[in-house]
Every structure is written in structure tokens, then in C-alpha cells.
Design an enzyme around this catalytic site. Structure first.
Site, PDB file in Angstrom:
ATOM      1  N   ASN A   1     -17.418  28.426 -22.276  1.00  0.00           N
ATOM      2  CA  ASN A   1     -18.017  27.236 -21.654  1.00  0.00           C
ATOM      3  C   ASN A   1     -17.799  27.193 -20.135  1.00  0.00           C
ATOM      4  O   ASN A   1     -16.733  27.549 -19.658  1.00  0.00           O
ATOM      5  CB  ASN A   1     -17.420  25.974 -22.287  1.00  0.00           C
ATOM      6  CG  ASN A   1     -17.831  25.824 -23.739  1.00  0.00           C
ATOM      7  OD1 ASN A   1     -18.917  26.243 -24.131  1.00  0.00           O
ATOM      8  ND2 ASN A   1     -16.955  25.239 -24.536  1.00  0.00           N
TER       9      ASN A   1
ATOM     10  N   GLU B   1     -19.102  22.289 -14.822  1.00  0.00           N
ATOM     11  CA  GLU B   1     -19.386  20.917 -15.290  1.00  0.00           C
ATOM     12  C   GLU B   1     -18.516  19.898 -14.562  1.00  0.00           C
ATOM     13  O   GLU B   1     -18.962  18.804 -14.217  1.00  0.00           O
ATOM     14  CB  GLU B   1     -19.156  20.827 -16.798  1.00  0.00           C
ATOM     15  CG  GLU B   1     -20.163  21.652 -17.595  1.00  0.00           C
ATOM     16  CD  GLU B   1     -19.733  21.820 -19.037  1.00  0.00           C
ATOM     17  OE1 GLU B   1     -20.246  21.086 -19.885  1.00  0.00           O
ATOM     18  OE2 GLU B   1     -18.863  22.661 -19.320  1.00  0.00           O
TER      19      GLU B   1
ATOM     20  N   LYS C   1     -17.886  30.778 -28.294  1.00  0.00           N
ATOM     21  CA  LYS C   1     -18.266  30.067 -27.071  1.00  0.00           C
ATOM     22  C   LYS C   1     -17.455  30.421 -25.837  1.00  0.00           C
ATOM     23  O   LYS C   1     -16.269  30.667 -25.895  1.00  0.00           O
ATOM     24  CB  LYS C   1     -18.145  28.549 -27.309  1.00  0.00           C
ATOM     25  CG  LYS C   1     -19.071  28.068 -28.377  1.00  0.00           C
ATOM     26  CD  LYS C   1     -20.172  27.151 -27.989  1.00  0.00           C
ATOM     27  CE  LYS C   1     -20.112  26.352 -26.780  1.00  0.00           C
ATOM     28  NZ  LYS C   1     -20.569  25.008 -26.992  1.00  0.00           N
TER      29      LYS C   1
ATOM     30  N   SER D   1       0.828  -1.208   0.000  1.00  0.00           N
ATOM     31  CA  SER D   1       0.000   0.000   0.000  1.00  0.00           C
ATOM     32  C   SER D   1       0.862   1.256   0.000  1.00  0.00           C
ATOM     33  O   SER D   1       0.353   2.367   0.028  1.00  0.00           O
ATOM     34  CB  SER D   1      -0.930  -0.009   1.212  1.00  0.00           C
ATOM     35  OG  SER D   1      -0.184  -0.180   2.402  1.00  0.00           O
TER      36      SER D   1
ATOM     37  N   LYS E   1      -8.130   3.732   1.957  1.00  0.00           N
ATOM     38  CA  LYS E   1      -7.398   5.002   1.820  1.00  0.00           C
ATOM     39  C   LYS E   1      -7.562   5.692   0.480  1.00  0.00           C
ATOM     40  O   LYS E   1      -7.814   6.901   0.409  1.00  0.00           O
ATOM     41  CB  LYS E   1      -5.922   4.781   2.113  1.00  0.00           C
ATOM     42  CG  LYS E   1      -5.681   4.534   3.583  1.00  0.00           C
ATOM     43  CD  LYS E   1      -4.325   3.958   3.845  1.00  0.00           C
ATOM     44  CE  LYS E   1      -4.356   3.061   5.047  1.00  0.00           C
ATOM     45  NZ  LYS E   1      -5.180   1.836   4.858  1.00  0.00           N
TER      46      LYS E   1
ATOM     47  N   SER F   1     -13.941  27.406 -26.962  1.00  0.00           N
ATOM     48  CA  SER F   1     -14.029  26.226 -27.822  1.00  0.00           C
ATOM     49  C   SER F   1     -12.962  26.344 -28.894  1.00  0.00           C
ATOM     50  O   SER F   1     -12.684  27.442 -29.393  1.00  0.00           O
ATOM     51  CB  SER F   1     -15.423  26.156 -28.460  1.00  0.00           C
ATOM     52  OG  SER F   1     -15.353  25.424 -29.672  1.00  0.00           O
TER      53      SER F   1
ATOM     54  N   THR G   1     -40.112  26.051  -9.756  1.00  0.00           N
ATOM     55  CA  THR G   1     -40.344  24.676  -9.316  1.00  0.00           C
ATOM     56  C   THR G   1     -40.512  23.900 -10.614  1.00  0.00           C
ATOM     57  O   THR G   1     -41.026  24.452 -11.595  1.00  0.00           O
ATOM     58  CB  THR G   1     -41.602  24.532  -8.436  1.00  0.00           C
ATOM     59  OG1 THR G   1     -42.743  24.939  -9.205  1.00  0.00           O
ATOM     60  CG2 THR G   1     -41.541  25.385  -7.176  1.00  0.00           C
ATOM     61  N   HIS G   2     -40.019  22.677 -10.659  1.00  0.00           N
ATOM     62  CA  HIS G   2     -39.995  21.889 -11.903  1.00  0.00           C
ATOM     63  C   HIS G   2     -39.224  22.624 -13.006  1.00  0.00           C
ATOM     64  O   HIS G   2     -39.466  22.388 -14.187  1.00  0.00           O
ATOM     65  CB  HIS G   2     -41.412  21.572 -12.409  1.00  0.00           C
ATOM     66  CG  HIS G   2     -42.357  21.106 -11.348  1.00  0.00           C
ATOM     67  ND1 HIS G   2     -42.551  19.771 -11.060  1.00  0.00           N
ATOM     68  CD2 HIS G   2     -43.129  21.798 -10.479  1.00  0.00           C
ATOM     69  CE1 HIS G   2     -43.426  19.660 -10.071  1.00  0.00           C
ATOM     70  NE2 HIS G   2     -43.788  20.879  -9.691  1.00  0.00           N
TER      71      HIS G   2
ATOM     72  N   TYR H   1      -9.693  -6.652  12.498  1.00  0.00           N
ATOM     73  CA  TYR H   1      -9.069  -6.150  11.279  1.00  0.00           C
ATOM     74  C   TYR H   1      -9.042  -7.207  10.180  1.00  0.00           C
ATOM     75  O   TYR H   1      -8.807  -8.389  10.434  1.00  0.00           O
ATOM     76  CB  TYR H   1      -7.623  -5.707  11.581  1.00  0.00           C
ATOM     77  CG  TYR H   1      -6.882  -5.224  10.343  1.00  0.00           C
ATOM     78  CD1 TYR H   1      -7.000  -3.918   9.911  1.00  0.00           C
ATOM     79  CD2 TYR H   1      -6.081  -6.100   9.601  1.00  0.00           C
ATOM     80  CE1 TYR H   1      -6.342  -3.472   8.767  1.00  0.00           C
ATOM     81  CE2 TYR H   1      -5.419  -5.667   8.462  1.00  0.00           C
ATOM     82  CZ  TYR H   1      -5.555  -4.352   8.050  1.00  0.00           C
ATOM     83  OH  TYR H   1      -4.919  -3.931   6.915  1.00  0.00           O
TER      84      TYR H   1
END
Ligand code: ARG
Length: 467
Positions: free
Chosen positions: A295, A300, A293, A33, A335, A287, A165-166, A327
Site C-alpha cells: 500500500n 496517502e 498488498k 501558552s 503558534k 496489509s 486530461t480528465h 495586539y
């Protein structure tokens, strides 16, 4: 000792007493590890210094050996921090890498450090210390994000926008109120962080392999030296428990979910169609083919990191769910999930803080959108209840007819003439126009926690006193 060298066939110097030969190369690869747990070096050394100091205090090792051990461990700390330390996969993990180097540096006294402890309580300690520090960092990062939102909320306590809403226009709200919704969310995340720190504030060291030890150790002393409130109370649980890691990942998943919802809103708001905000150049990209553009890549990616963080939670829950006490080596898989989630969360919070601080709020666009979509229809219905004494259900129906008429005429509710409105219900008077503007609508919502600017300013003050 280079990684994967031919030396792998000799038996392990830490536990090789009963072994005639060393591990197969594949065994070494699946078992080691060190590639990731070297991140725990500072916690490992700190834990060992506290343990050795306690052993000497209790007369279990001599003061001279303790001094040699502490000096050697400090040397190793600087070797690792300067990049001079050579990690060896053959020595499996951070614990044995440090101990082997200690033996080279100080000789036989190094062999006394592992008295009355096991790697099981050692790893539980190191990892718990690491997670606790990470939570403290998360707490600070969330505080900075909340501060960014409080500033934007204050600046835009009067800026009207459509509430949804929606994702359909519902009622006008203020941008300040919307910002304060995120303050509540990240405030809850921060209080979860604080509770988790309290939960995990117990020292595992001294649980040894699983049963405790016959040596007269003082677990209260090591707990105190390492900044824990107290020692854990059950040695079996101590080496089996990864709740602190699961709690970190649960908190991270919920916080990431909040960040992702915000990221989604930023993506929507920054489209030319919405145009509610403009992201700064510093937090957007262009872009390579479409010159026009800009972005919202950072938003994102924050949205996407959430998938990764949630994945880590599910991965560790799945690792833990079938393990008998105490254990098992499965737990070594804890980890990477936590490290990866921690890195993603830190980055996502920092990117969001930058985006929120830097973005340009286009109040004109928000206001224009707030007034469209018949967003004050509820205000008309409420007015009919209040001023004309209609039951709310009837008022709702009358208003629905007014909306249909406006739709048919291609105008907003406030653009209908009084005659139009009276043709639907004769009780309507010219006073109704006072409530059909978005500003009047927002200002009227003075209920506790409502969107009225005065109310939002109260909530900002409440949070300022607590941030
Ligand atoms: N590298 C191990 C882990 O991360 C350390 C504990 C090993 N304990 C043991 N009994 N093999 O869990």
C-alpha cells in the site's frame, strides 16, 4: 513550581502589582501558552541578548547588568537544552518563564531586561525569527525534492507515457517531461519561500507595547544583531501583524496542494491496473489480512496532511480577520497552527523526496499504455493539415472517423491498413504511419516547453543551473 499547583492563587510576579489574587485554574489553563510556545526558547533568548546588549550600548542599563543578564540567559539556554529547565504554566509563556528564571539566577539585574520592550514586540520577534528559520529549512527541503525530480527526469527523458486530461489518455508525453512539471511547481513554491523571507526580514523589537518607547533605543542595532535587513517602520503594525505567519501558511498550503496532487498520481500509478511505478519497500506498507498488498500509505498521508495544512491557514485567517489594532490575545492562537503546519510540511516534503528517489519506473507499462487509447489521434490530424492541406477542423473530423473505425475493428490507429485510412480520406499516404507511433509523436513536439526529449533535456539543464 509544578504546573497547576496550589500556588496558582498567588498573584503573578510579572504583572501582579494591581492584582489581589491569582487567576482561577480555568483562567490559567485558557491563558497559558507555555505548553507550545516553549518551542520559541532559542529565539526568545537570542532576542533578549540582542536587546540587553543594545540597552547597555545606549547607556540605558549598565554594562555590569548587561553582562549578568547575558550570562544568565546563556545558562538558561543550556538548562533548557539539557532538559533541566522546569517550565511553569503559572508563568504563562516562554517569555515570563525565561525572565523568572533569570531573576532566580542573577537577582535584581534581571528586572532591567524588560526596559523599553513589551511581550507584544517580544513575541512578534520570537515568532518571526522562528518562521524565518522554518522558511529557510523549507527552501532547502524543496531544493532536495527538485534535485530528486531532476535526476528522475534525466533518466527518463525518453520514456514515453500517456499524458492525460480528465484522466483520460490525451497525447503521449515523456515521464521526464511529467517529472519536470513538478520541478516547475516546486520551483515556484521555492521562489514564494524566498520572497516571503524578504518580506518578513524586518525586526519587530523596539515597537514595545504598541507605541514605541521614550528610551533612546537603537532599533537598527538590534535588527542587525538579529540578522534582519532593517527594523519595521510602524510600531502599531508591528505588534498587530501576523502576515509572516499567514504567508508561511499560504505558501505551505500551495506547496502541500502540489504534494497532494503528486501523492494522488503516485497512488494511481502504483495500482496493479496502471502499474506505472513500483514503490520501494521503504516507502510502502503491507496489509495485515491481504498478503499480496503493497500500500502507498506514505503518499496517502502526504495527501491527507494537505487537509491539515490548509486547515491551519483558514484557522489563522479566521483568528486575525476581526482583530482591531493593535495586539489582542487572540493572536496567541497563531503558534500551534504554524507549528503543526510546519511539521506536516517538512515531513511531507521529506517523504515525497524519498518516494521519488526510490520508486521503480516501469517504462514498459508506461509505453504500452501510451500507445493505447488512440493517443496519436492529434498527430494524424496534424499530419492531414501539414501534408494534405486540410483545415484543422476537417482534419479533426477525418481523424475522428479513423478512430471510430479502429474502435470498431478493435485495434489501434497504427494498426489500420492504408486502404482503411484512404477509405476515409484518399489524400492519406503510407507516410502517415511515421507519425502514428508514440515515439514519433513525442519527438515531434519540439515547441518551447514541449515534450520532445531534446526540449525536456534543455529544461533540465536550465533547472540544473539554478538548483
Ligand atoms: N503569549 C503571548 C502570545 O503568544 C505573548 C504576548 C502576550 N502579550 C500580552 N499583552 N499579554 O501572544
Amino acid at each position: 513550581m509544578a504546573d497547576g499547583s496550589s500556588e496558582t492563587k498567588s498573584s503573578n510576579q510579572m504583572w501582579g502589582g494591581r492584582f489581589a489574587s491569582g487567576p482561577d485554574a480555568i483562567m490559567e489553563e485558557i491563558n497559558a501558552s507555555i505548553g507550545f510556545d516553549k518551542k520559541l526558547y532559542a529565539q526568545d533568548i537570542r532576542g533578549s541578548i540582542a536587546h540587553a546588549t543594545m540597552l547597555a550600548h545606549q547607556g540605558i542599563i549598565s554594562a555590569e547588568d548587561k553582562d549578568k543578564i547575558v550570562h544568565g540567559l546563556n545558562t538558561i539556554l543550556s538548562e533548557i537544552e539539557s532538559g533541566a529547565f522546569e517550565f511553569s504554566r503559572r508563568l504563562e509563556d516562554i517569555h515570563m518563564n525565561v525572565e523568572a528564571r533569570l531573576a532566580t539566577l542573577i537577582g535584581p539585574a534581571a528586572g532591567r531586561l524588560h526596559t523599553a520592550r513589551s511581550r507584544n514586540d517580544q513575541v512578534a520577534l520570537d515568532f518571526r525569527l522562528w518562521v524565518k528559520e522554518e522558511l529557510q529549512k523549507t527552501e532547502k527541503a524543496l531544493t532536495a525534492l527538485i534535485a530528486a525530480f531532476l535526476d528522475r527526469a534525466e533518466e527518463h527523458a525518453d520514456t514515453v507515457m500517456p499524458g492525460f486530461t480528465h484522466l483520460q489518455t490525451a497525447q503521449p508525453v515523456t515521464f521526464g517531461h511529467h517529472c519536470m512539471a513538478y520541478v516547475e511547481m516546486f520551483g515556484r513554491d521555492r521562489s514564494r519561500v524566498r520572497h516571503a523571507i524578504e518580506h518578513m526580514d524586518e525586526s519587530p523589537i523596539g515597537a514595545a507595547a504598541l507605541a514605541g518607547t521614550g528610551f533612546p533605543i537603537d532599533r537598527h542595532m538590534t535588527a542587525k544583531a538579529l540578522g534582519f535587513r532593517e527594523p519595521t517602520r510602524n510600531s502599531i503594525d508591528t505588534v498587530s501583524d501576523r502576515d509572516f505567519a499567514l504567508e508561511f501558511l499560504s505558501i505551505a498550503s500551495i506547496a502541500a496542494t502540489h504534494l497532494s496532487r503528486l501523492a494522488e498520481e503516485i497512488v494511481i500509478w502504483s495500482t496493479p491496473q496502471f502499474g506505472f511505478i513500483r514503490l520501494s519497500d521503504a516507502f510502502s506498507t503491507g496489509s495485515s489480512i491481504m498478503p499480496q498488498k503493497k500500500n502507498p500509505d506514505a503518499a496517502e498521508l502526504v495527501r491527507a496532511k494537505t487537509g491539515r495544512i490548509n486547515g491551519s491557514l483558514i484557522a489563522l485567517l479566521t483568528v486575525m480577520k476581526g482583530l482591531p489594532l493593535a495586539y489582542s490575545k487572540d493572536m496567541q492562537e497563531d503558534k500551534e497552527q504554524v507549528f503543526d503546519a510546519a511539521e506536516s510540511l517538512e515531513l511531507a516534503i521529506a517523504a515525497m523526496t524519498g518516494m521519488v528517489r526510490d520508486m521503480t519506473v516501469r517504462a514498459d507499462r508506461m509505453k504500452a499504455a501510451a500507445g493505447s487509447g488512440y493517443s496519436t489521434a492529434t498527430d494524424l490530424a496534424d499530419w492531414l493539415v501539414r501534408e494534405a492541406g486540410l483545415p484543422f477542423r476537417d482534419a479533426h473530423h477525418v481523424t475522428g472517423r479513423a478512430v471510430a473505425l479502429a474502435e470498431q475493428k478493435g485495434c489501434d490507429l497504427a494498426d489500420l491498413s492504408l486502404a482503411d485510412l484512404q477509405s476515409i480520406n484518399p489524400a492519406i499516404t503510407g507516410k502517415v504511419f511515421d507519425v502514428l507511433t508514440v515515439e514519433a509523436s513525442v519527438a515531434s513536439r519540439t515547441s518551447f516547453g514541449g515534450t520532445a526529449p531534446a526540449e525536456v533535456r534543455k529544461q533540465i539543464a536550465w533547472w540544473r543551473a539554478r538548483n
